[in-house]
Every structure is written in structure tokens, then in C-alpha cells.
Design an enzyme around this catalytic site. Structure first.
Site, PDB file in Angstrom:
ATOM      1  N   CYS A 141       0.778  -1.239   0.000  1.00 37.53           N
ATOM      2  CA  CYS A 141       0.000   0.000   0.000  1.00 37.53           C
ATOM      3  C   CYS A 141       0.807   1.285   0.000  1.00 37.53           C
ATOM      4  O   CYS A 141       0.608   2.124  -0.879  1.00 37.53           O
ATOM      5  CB  CYS A 141      -0.950  -0.002   1.195  1.00 37.53           C
ATOM      6  SG  CYS A 141      -2.067  -1.399   1.132  1.00 37.53           S
ATOM      7  N   LEU A 142       1.693   1.472   0.989  1.00 37.19           N
ATOM      8  CA  LEU A 142       2.327   2.793   1.097  1.00 37.19           C
ATOM      9  C   LEU A 142       3.096   3.175  -0.176  1.00 37.19           C
ATOM     10  O   LEU A 142       2.840   4.246  -0.742  1.00 37.19           O
ATOM     11  CB  LEU A 142       3.232   2.874   2.337  1.00 37.19           C
ATOM     12  CG  LEU A 142       2.566   2.690   3.706  1.00 37.19           C
ATOM     13  CD1 LEU A 142       3.515   3.107   4.832  1.00 37.19           C
ATOM     14  CD2 LEU A 142       1.289   3.475   3.835  1.00 37.19           C
TER      15      LEU A 142
END
Ligand code: UGA
Length: 461
Positions: free
Chosen positions: A288-289
Site C-alpha cells: 500500500c504505502l
């Protein structure tokens, strides 16, 4: 406003369903987010069907087993399958047709340009549109996949409307509802979220989703659809910024002979800064990040805005694994021909996920410098072997350390903390670079090894 909605004819439909206590919910996409959401709604007493195009995933979920490592979620999944509250199927259209609410939880991976690949979202939307077309009831469709702002309006809504021949807000409800769960605590984060963001462009849609979440105790934030999409990016970019700030401060501290740990701890005591996500390491990884920072940067550039901070975050994160290598070289010299043990291959401890793991650039750089790498991870080794079959893999952390000229700890697995004299003294040259500050330095030093924590290491002067 909510009670007002309940007075309308459509509102009464939803209320009567809620009174019956059970809602039929279809989850499209049986990944981390889909299964955590599905198990949560099943635990709250709803009938959940998880639909996925991957047959082996469906077989696994049907037998109560997760296709990834997440013990607490797996336990509850097994219970829900046993009680009949969760089923899994490859027939997405049928599953959606038989449900009151449908959550789109498919993956949106990064393309090489940084843009997200929304093909899975489109496939899911087409299937859901066919289900809406073939049913008479008013369904609630919820976008949970992370998509850059305007995607739901510009892609999902038109697909749903065109292929179903129906109108969002009139014939079916449409919401955007981002998730904020962390791998390793997916179920707990779903059951006890810090906030529930409900993005809707009409009252009824938002009302219906709020009703569905009525048993979950958390502040509800109501917005329009675009803002809900943006909240997800604003949150993840801030987390990435915090980690990168910690890494940069730590790198400067290391060069000045300052230990970054008490520095960051004291900085974090200011409530405006906060102590969480201030742990220096080898950079942020995971599904995600990195993906979200890249996608928002790409989206901003396409709007003609140069997001300098986002570009700097990605560049700093890319070079962060080199910090560990620099520390090792300072201590043991040229790495050519040296045996280096890498402990931890997952993107963080406690998971088997290797997406965007910092272990990949770390091992690649070590190999480029001529090092002979042996690696170990308690869970992620089978996944890592698939992307890097040529290095040596050890059977245990102790086996990995044996005969090595140096070690880099890449992921914060709790079991690495238990390593002691027996394991470290088996190294040919006991030098340990703790890339996640997860070991007990006293224990490492007591075993006769040199301990170098990231953001401390050797003073430059
Ligand atoms: C992240 C966010 O934390 C969740 O809130 C979000 O919902 C999720 O992405 C998502 O978008 O679905 P996750 O991918 O599970 O969750 O990973 P994190 O726990 O955030 O860790 C990300 C990376 O940052 C890891 O590589 C970790 O080692 C690193 N990290 C984390 C640090 O280097 N320092 C820290 O202080 C914290």
C-alpha cells in the site's frame, strides 16, 4: 436526517431488512481487505459470500483457510465457514445478485509508471452491473478498493449505470468506503477502526452504508465520493512521510554519532508529532504505502501539479536499504566474496507478504557488490524464492548466521529478538546491522558480536 430517511419508501426497505437482523453481503475480491471485511460482517451476524475469480483462493476460503498468513483472521474465518455465515464462490454475478450489499474489494496494483492498474476494478464493476441488471431490488454498491480520486465517478459509476441500464442514487446506492487496516492486525482494525469514512453523493446511499456499520463502534465521517477516495491517500502519504522523516533524522544522527532512538522518542512526545510510525528502518514497503505515494504523485502530475514532497519520499525510500550496506562496509570493508546473512524477507515482521519488500533492493545491492547472500524468513521464504531463486536459503535464523561475515536484519520478526550467544558466536565475523532496531543490543553485544543499529551505527567522526 437518518430518521427522515427511514420514513421514505426505500428507507423502509432497508430498515425492515435490518430488523430481520441479517443482511446478505457479497464481497468481490477475497484478498486481505475483502476477507477482513467479509469476516467482520459475518461475525456481526450477516450472511456473507466472498466472490473471487481465482478458483484456488475460493477453495481455500471455503475450507476456512486463508490464502495468506493472518492467524487471528483465519481463526474467525474458520468459525464463520463452520457456522455457515461465510461462503465463497467464483460466480460473482450470482453472488452479487443474491445480496443486499456488494463491496468491491479487488486489488489495484501499481503499473511501471506509478499509475494504478484499474482493470480488476473494471472487471468487478461489470460483474456487479450484470447483477444489478438482473435483479429487482435496490442494491447498495460499495467501492472499497483504493482508487485515485475521481475513479469511482469517472469509471465505476458509468460502468455500473451503462451495463445495468439503471441510475446510481435512484435505482441503486453507491458509496466509497476506504479501508485503513494493517496487515498483521486486519480483523482487529476492521472491527475497531479509528474511523469509518462513508463517501456518498446522495443521502440514501450514505444512510444505507451507515446502517450496515451500525454495530461497529467508531466515529463516522460522511463525505462525498471523491473526498472519501482522497482521505485514503492523505492518510497513507502521511504515514509514509512520517517514516521517511524518521529515516532521514536517523541517517543524520548516525553520521553525527547520535543515537536516533531517544531523539525520535522525545520528538514524538509532542502531541503535534505523535510517537507512532517514527521507527527508522530500511524504508517502507508493502502493498500500500509505496503504491499509494506513486499513484497520488502520478495523479497530481496529470493535473499539472508537481508534488515535490511525494517525489522526495520515493527517492529517500529507494536509497534507504543502502544505509544498512554502508554500515556493514564501514565495519567489515569490501563485501566482495563475503558471506552476508539477511534475516527477514517479508516487508515487515509477522507477515508472509513480500510486495515492495526492502529485502529485494537490499539483496540485489549486496549481490551487485559481490557478496554471497544467505537469507532466512520465518514465513516469507517460499514467496521470496519465487522472485529470487539464486541465493542460498537457510532453515533457521541460526543456520543463516553460521559462518557469515556479517548480518543485516531486514524485518522485525519477534523471534529474532531471541537470538543470543549460541547463534551470534557461530558467525565468522560477528557484525550485526539491525536494520529495524528490533534486537536487544545488550544481548547481541553480550554474545561478543558488534551491534550496529540503523540510525546509530558507527559515528562518522
Ligand atoms: C498500511 C497502513 O499502515 C494502513 O493504515 C493502511 O490501511 C494499509 O497500508 C493499506 O493501505 O491498506 P501495511 O501495508 O499493513 O498498512 O503496512 P504498515 O504496517 O503501515 O508498514 C508499512 C511499512 O513501513 C513496512 O515496511 C514497515 O516496516 C515500515 N515502517 C512502519 C517503518 O519503517 N517504520 C515505522 O515506524 C512503521
Amino acid at each position: 436526517m437518518v430518521s427522515g430517511m427511514a420514513q421514505t419508501a426505500r428507507g423502509r426497505v432497508i430498515d425492515s431488512l435490518a430488523v430481520q437482523g441479517t443482511m446478505k453481503i457479497c464481497i468481490v475480491g477475497a484478498g486481505y481487505v475483502g476477507l477482513a471485511t467479509g469476516v467482520m460482517f459475518a461475525k456481526l451476524g450477516n450472511e456473507v459470500t466472498c466472490a473471487d475469480i481465482d478458483e484456488s483462493r475460493v477453495r481455500s476460503v471455503s475450507s476456512g483457510m486463508l490464502p495468506f498468513h493472518e492467524p487471528a483472521l483465519e481463526k474467525e474465518l474458520a468459525k464463520a465457514v463452520k457456522s455457515g455465515n461465510i461462503k465463497a464462490t467464483v460466480k460473482t454475478v450470482d453472488a452479487a445478485k443474491g445480496s443486499h450489499a456488494v463491496f468491491i474489494c479487488v486489488q489495484t496494483p501499481s503499473l511501471p509508471s506509478g499509475k494504478i492498474d484499474i482493470r480488476p476494478v473494471k472487471t468487478a464493476s461489470r460483474a456487479v452491473a450484470r447483477a444489478i441488471r438482473g435483479s429487482d431490488d435496490h442494491k447498495l454498491i460499495v467501492m472499497k478498493s483504493t482508487v485515485v480520486p475521481t475513479t469511482t465517478d469517472a469509471v465505476v459509476r458509468p460502468l455500473l449505470e451503462r451495463l445495468s441500464g439503471k441510475l446510481a442514487g435512484r435505482d441503486f446506492s453507491l458509496c466509497m468506503n476506504p479501508e485503513f487496516l494493517q496487515e498483521g492486525s486486519a480483523l482487529n482494525d476492521s472491527m475497531k477502526p479509528s474511523r469509518i469514512v462513508i463517501g456518498a453523493d446522495d443521502k440514501r446511499s450514505g444512510y444505507e452504508l451507515a446502517r450496515l456499520y451500525r454495530q461497529v463502534k467508531a466515529p463516522i465521517v460522511r463525505t462525498d465520493i471523491r473526498s472519501a477516495e482522497m482521505i485514503k491517500y492523505a492518510s497513507n502519504v502521511f504515514l509514509a512521510t512520517k517514516i521517511t522523516y524518521a529515516n532521514e533524522i536517523a541517517n543524520i544522527c548516525a553520521r553525527l554519532g547520535i543515537d536516533s532512538e531517544p531523539v525520535l522518542a522525545a520528538a514524538g512526545m509532542d502531541p503535534r508529532i505523535g510517537s507512532l510510525f517514527l521507527k527508522p528502518g530500511l524504508g517502507f514497503g508493502g502493498s500500500c504505502l509505496p503504491k499509494d505515494v506513486k499513484a497520488l504523485r502520478d495523479g497530481a502530475l496529470r493535473e499539472g501539479y508537481k508534488p515535490r514532497l511525494l517525489t522526495a519520499l520515493l527517492a529517500t525510500n529507494d536509497s534507504q536499504p543502502n544505509e544498512a550496506i554502508r554500515m556493514l562496509e564501514k565495519s567489515i570493508g569490501d563485501l566482495r566474496g563475503k558471506k552476508i546473512a539477511v534475516l527477514g524477507l517479508a516487508f515487515k515482521g509477522g507477515v508472509d507478504d513480500i510486495r515492495e519488500t526492502r529485502a529485494l533492493p537490499l539483496v540485489t545491492s549486496l549481490l551487485a557488490k559481490g557478496a554471497l547472500v544467505t537469507a532466512f524468513d520465518p514465513m516469507a521464504m517460499p514467496n521470496f524464492i519465487r522472485i529470487m531463486p539464486t541465493i542460498r536459503y537457510a532453515e533457521s535464523a541460526g543456520d543463516c548466521l553460521k559462518g557469515s561475515d556479517g548480518c543485516i536484519v531486514q524485518a522485525d520478526w519477534p523471534e529474532f529478538k531471541r537470538l543470543g550467544k549460541k547463534e551470534f558466536s557461530s558467525m565468522r565475523r560477528p557484525v550485526v546491522v539491525d536494520g529495524r532496531r528490533c534486537l536487544d543490543p545488550r544481548k547481541v553485544r553480550a554474545s561478543g558480536a558488534t551491534y550496529l543499529g540503523i540510525g546509530y551505527g558507527l559515528a562518522e567522526r
